[in-house]
Design an enzyme around this catalytic site. Structure first.
Site, PDB file in Angstrom:
ATOM      1  N   PRO A 120     -31.778  90.622  20.342  1.00 58.09           N
ATOM      2  CA  PRO A 120     -32.721  91.553  20.989  1.00 58.09           C
ATOM      3  C   PRO A 120     -34.161  91.075  20.838  1.00 58.09           C
ATOM      4  O   PRO A 120     -34.562  90.686  19.743  1.00 58.09           O
ATOM      5  CB  PRO A 120     -32.519  92.865  20.236  1.00 58.09           C
ATOM      6  CG  PRO A 120     -31.403  92.662  19.298  1.00 58.09           C
ATOM      7  CD  PRO A 120     -31.089  91.218  19.213  1.00 58.09           C
ATOM      8  N   GLU A 121     -34.891  91.060  21.914  1.00 58.38           N
ATOM      9  CA  GLU A 121     -36.305  90.696  21.862  1.00 58.38           C
ATOM     10  C   GLU A 121     -37.145  91.971  21.908  1.00 58.38           C
ATOM     11  O   GLU A 121     -36.597  93.074  22.012  1.00 58.38           O
ATOM     12  CB  GLU A 121     -36.640  89.747  23.019  1.00 58.38           C
ATOM     13  CG  GLU A 121     -35.968  88.390  22.830  1.00 58.38           C
ATOM     14  CD  GLU A 121     -36.909  87.216  23.119  1.00 58.38           C
ATOM     15  OE1 GLU A 121     -38.129  87.367  22.938  1.00 58.38           O
ATOM     16  OE2 GLU A 121     -36.409  86.162  23.530  1.00 58.38           O
TER      17      GLU A 121
END
Ligand code: ZN
Length: 294
Positions: free
Chosen positions: A2-3
């Site tokens: 996840p960014e």
């Protein structure tokens, strides 16, 4: 992994569920994730109200009425499922759909919070690189995971003058300088590639070359604007939907289809038609157009 936009999406999804609510009890199915859970973790959370939920870099932080902060990092594969009235609710479009009976009982469901209103929040993390910690609010600045983190790219203080100051005398490539978490908090590989393409700047250019005798190259203002825009668009689209964040039906996420350079090696640049190239910088893939980005 996840960014920042995915983390922001998860945080925004959890906010209305958690804020103002009391944690009735916590079930831990193992002794830790990437690190062991803090001492008496479940006991210290029970009975506490979550006042505010916020994000710093890629950390989700919950300020509790006990004066402590619950810190959460999703690691590589962490995700939350909210069960309200017995039905699971996905937070963001990139979540797996799971049958109600399975949620919370799975092999990878490591932590379950039950609120005073009966809502359950399940943390699932197959690879267990996630992190949970609990510490006094006063220690937030000095916490080992939070200290020294740079400015939030979506915050008001982040501007070209700040970047110019931090890039002074830097021989590191622009790509590496933008990924440096001590300069910008939570900005990841995908968004750096995309913002550099939008700004027409080469990822290989030395960061220090963006400075002028007085002030900075005006393209640094463009770069800041594009970083903000690319993140805002991805948040609006509900994250980028890569790998573990893929839909169960295999359909790609909304923002992924809008990448101009990322993962497009050999495909034509949307601006000039030349082939997008890939190179490896500090162990990470950089995608860029040699023709448009100088
Ligand atoms: Zn091009």
């Amino acid at each position: 992994m996840p960014e920042l936009p995915e983390v922001e999406t998860v945080m925004r999804g959890l906010r209305p569920v958690l804020e103002g609510h009391q944690i009735a009890h916590v079930t831990l199915r193992r002794s830790g994730l990437r690190f062991p859970f803090p001492l008496r973790f479940a006991d210290r959370l029970a009975g506490k109200r979550i006042d505010t939920l916020w994000r710093r870099a890629k950390y989700i932080l919950a300020s509790l009425d006990s004066g402590e902060i619950l810190l959460i990092h999703l690691g590589m594969t962490g995700r939350f499922t909210v069960i309200e009235g017995g039905r699971p609710k996905n937070l963001g479009e990139f979540y797996f759909e799971t049958a109600a009976a399975e949620v919370g009982e799975g092999l990878h469901d490591h932590v379950a919070l039950t609120l005073e209103n009966g809502t359950r929040i399940i943390y699932t993390d197959p690879r267990r690189f996630g992190v949970m910690d609990l510490f006094p609010e006063a220690e937030a600045e000095s916490h080992k995971l939070l200290r020294g983190i740079g400015l939030e790219p979506l915050g008001n203080a982040f501007d070209a003058a700040y970047l110019a100051e931090r890039f002074k005398g830097k021989a590191a490539p622009l790509k590496a300088a933008l990924l440096d978490q001590r300069i910008i908090a939570g900005l990841g590989n995908i968004y750096v590639c995309e913002a550099l393409h939008r700004a027409g700047l080469s990822p290989r250019r030395k960061a220090g070359t963006m400075l002028r005798k007085r002030g900075h190259d005006p393209r640094l203002d463009d770069l800041v604007r594009h970083i903000r825009e690319v993140l805002a668009e991805a948040i609006l689209a509900g994250g980028s939907t890569l790998q573990d964040f893929a839909h169960t039906d295999g359909s790609a996420g909304a923002f992924q289809q809008r990448f101009l350079v990322y993962d497009r090696e050999g495909q034509p640049c949307m601006r000039c038609g030349q082939a997008i190239e890939r190179l490896v910088q500090s162990g990470r893939s950089t995608f860029y157009c040699r023709h448009c980005q100088r």
